[in-house]
Design an enzyme around this catalytic site. Structure first.
Site, PDB file in Angstrom:
ATOM      1  CB  SER A  99      -0.864  -0.029   1.270  1.00 49.91           C
ATOM      2  OG  SER A  99      -1.416   1.237   1.525  1.00 49.91           O
ATOM      3  CE1 TYR A 135      -4.302  -2.953   5.588  1.00 53.05           C
ATOM      4  CE2 TYR A 135      -3.700  -0.674   5.112  1.00 53.05           C
ATOM      5  CZ  TYR A 135      -4.025  -1.953   4.667  1.00 53.05           C
ATOM      6  OH  TYR A 135      -4.054  -2.220   3.320  1.00 53.05           O
ATOM      7  CE  LYS A 142      -1.541  -4.489   3.504  1.00 51.59           C
ATOM      8  NZ  LYS A 142      -1.813  -5.821   2.939  1.00 51.59           N
TER       9      LYS A 142
END
Ligand code: NAD
Ligand code: UDP
Length: 342
Positions: free
Chosen positions: A124, A149, A153
């Site tokens: 992302s 979150y 990544k």
């Protein structure tokens, strides 16, 4: 090629499964359906006339992974399965590290046990962190994302790099998505979030079909032209084709080793008010909205430099904002309650 797609029943995964089948790849989907259903897979089978083998399982379940890797010799794994709600990740950080980080390690270990070397990971734009200067470039260092979150990544990208350094056979690709929106142009596939949508387009589309009263625009006082945030929105089918481009690139470069990251975006920043106006124009439906306070953790503006994907993968986003809005509206108006009617 035969490809294992984790999270293949989800929003981006299902569109990618369709793109893979359209290029005559064989697909096996592995998904625990915690945020999806089998309906999109049945629809893809009907659209393509091709079979999708489906394993219902969790990426943290070693025995389930061994069962699927034991039953097939895969050429590559495309790894979508993850928890993805930024806000929820601040409330349930351990669940996010457990699924996104531990789950990815379990998957890489299963690949190692079964001698599968090619791995495409859903990363992302959030990995660039809060301090990066726009447009984002792959050569910039990994940053410190504000949410658990985003941190997952960054961690998986680090794990891929460390694993590649230790295992010279490994061929990893990180695809750093900007803001995927839209739906397949047939109206058969789209985004169907459970509960109240967190993301802009699903929320806006649900307002347009009358499921919600109005859209809250989070912040009208950002240092942008109209005061609302800028994002790099790209069509989900362009994103899906970014995965087939990465898969084909790995196959065409047998000497490639290690990891490579690619931004997948259009290279253009679009504001929330631009999105509302484009949607209203494409759908003919007015979208009531009000300017609300800023949402914690939102950055004012970011977009991609997507030159590397263009040069190396031969990939560019082809579909414009109007098409993104038409396709969002076709999906939402044909499926006002998402997949849940079936
Ligand atoms: P999604 O929730 O629609 O898809 C994820 C899929 O993974 C779902 O089908 C879910 O059931 C499955 N899954 C979740 N946990 C699992 C587990 N433990 N075992 C097996 N399956 C599991 O989300 P999406 O929008 O399609 O996102 C796909 C990937 O892309 C995710 O990794 C996400 O973090 C990443 N991503 C998404 C966006 C976005 O804006 N949608 C942006 C950047 C990156
Ligand atoms: N946004 C909004 N109202 C909503 C959802 C999102 O104004 O109900 C804004 C959000 O502040 C951001 C943009 O829309 O500026 C895109 O948000 P989204 O959650 O879709 O993606 P993000 O960029 O946060 O990953």
């Amino acid at each position: 090629m035969k490809v294992l797609v984790t999270g293949g029943a989800g929003y981006i995964g299902s569109h990618t499964v369709l793109a893979l089948l359209q290029q005559d790849h064989q697909v096996v989907v592995f998904d625990n359906l915690c945020n999806a259903s089998e309906v999109p897979l049945a629809r893809i089978e009907a659209m393509t006339g091709k079979h999708i083998e489906f394993f219902r399982g969790d990426i943290r379940d070693v025995a389930a992974l061994d069962a699927v890797f034991g039953a097939h010799q895969f050429d590559a794994v495309i790894h979508f399965a993850a928890l993805k709600a930024v806000g929820e990740s601040t409330q349930k950080p351990l669940a996010y590290y457990q699924t996104n980080v531990h789950g990815s390690v379990c998957l890489l270990e299963a690949m190692q046990r079964h001698q599968v070397t090619d791995f495409i990971f859903s990363s992302s734009a959030t990995v660039y962190g809060e301090l990066a200067i726009v447009p984002y470039l792959e050569s910039m260092p990994l940053g410190s994302p504000s949410s658990p979150y985003g941190a997952t990544k960054v961690m998986v990208e680090r794990i891929m790099a460390d694993y590649a350094a230790a295992n010279p056979e490994f061929r990893g690709v990180s695809l750093r998505y900007f803001n995927p929106i839209g739906a397949h142009e047939s109206g058969n596939l789209g985004e169907d979030p459970k509960g109240i949508p967190n993301n802009l387009l699903p929320y806006l589309a649900q307002v347009a079909v009358g499921r919600r009263t109005h859209l809250s625009v989070f912040g009208g006082d950002y240092p942008t032209q109209d005061g609302t945030c800028l994002r790099d929105y790209l069509h989900v089918m362009d994103l899906a084709e970014g995965h087939t481009a990465a898969l084909n690139w790995l196959a065409d470069h047998p000497q490639q080793r290690g990891i490579e990251a690619f931004n997948l975006g259009t290279g253009q920043g679009v504001s929330v008010l631009d999105i509302i106006a484009a949607f209203e124009q494409a759908s003919g439906v007015p979208v009531p909205y009000e300017i609300a306070p800023r949402r914690a953790g939102d950055l004012a503006a970011f977009w991609a430099n997507a030159d590397k994907a263009s040069t190396m993968l031969g990939w560019q986003a082809k579909r414009n904002l109007t098409q993104m809005m038409h396709d969002t509206w076709r999906w939402q108006s044909q499926n006002p309650s998402g997949y849940s009617e079936e």
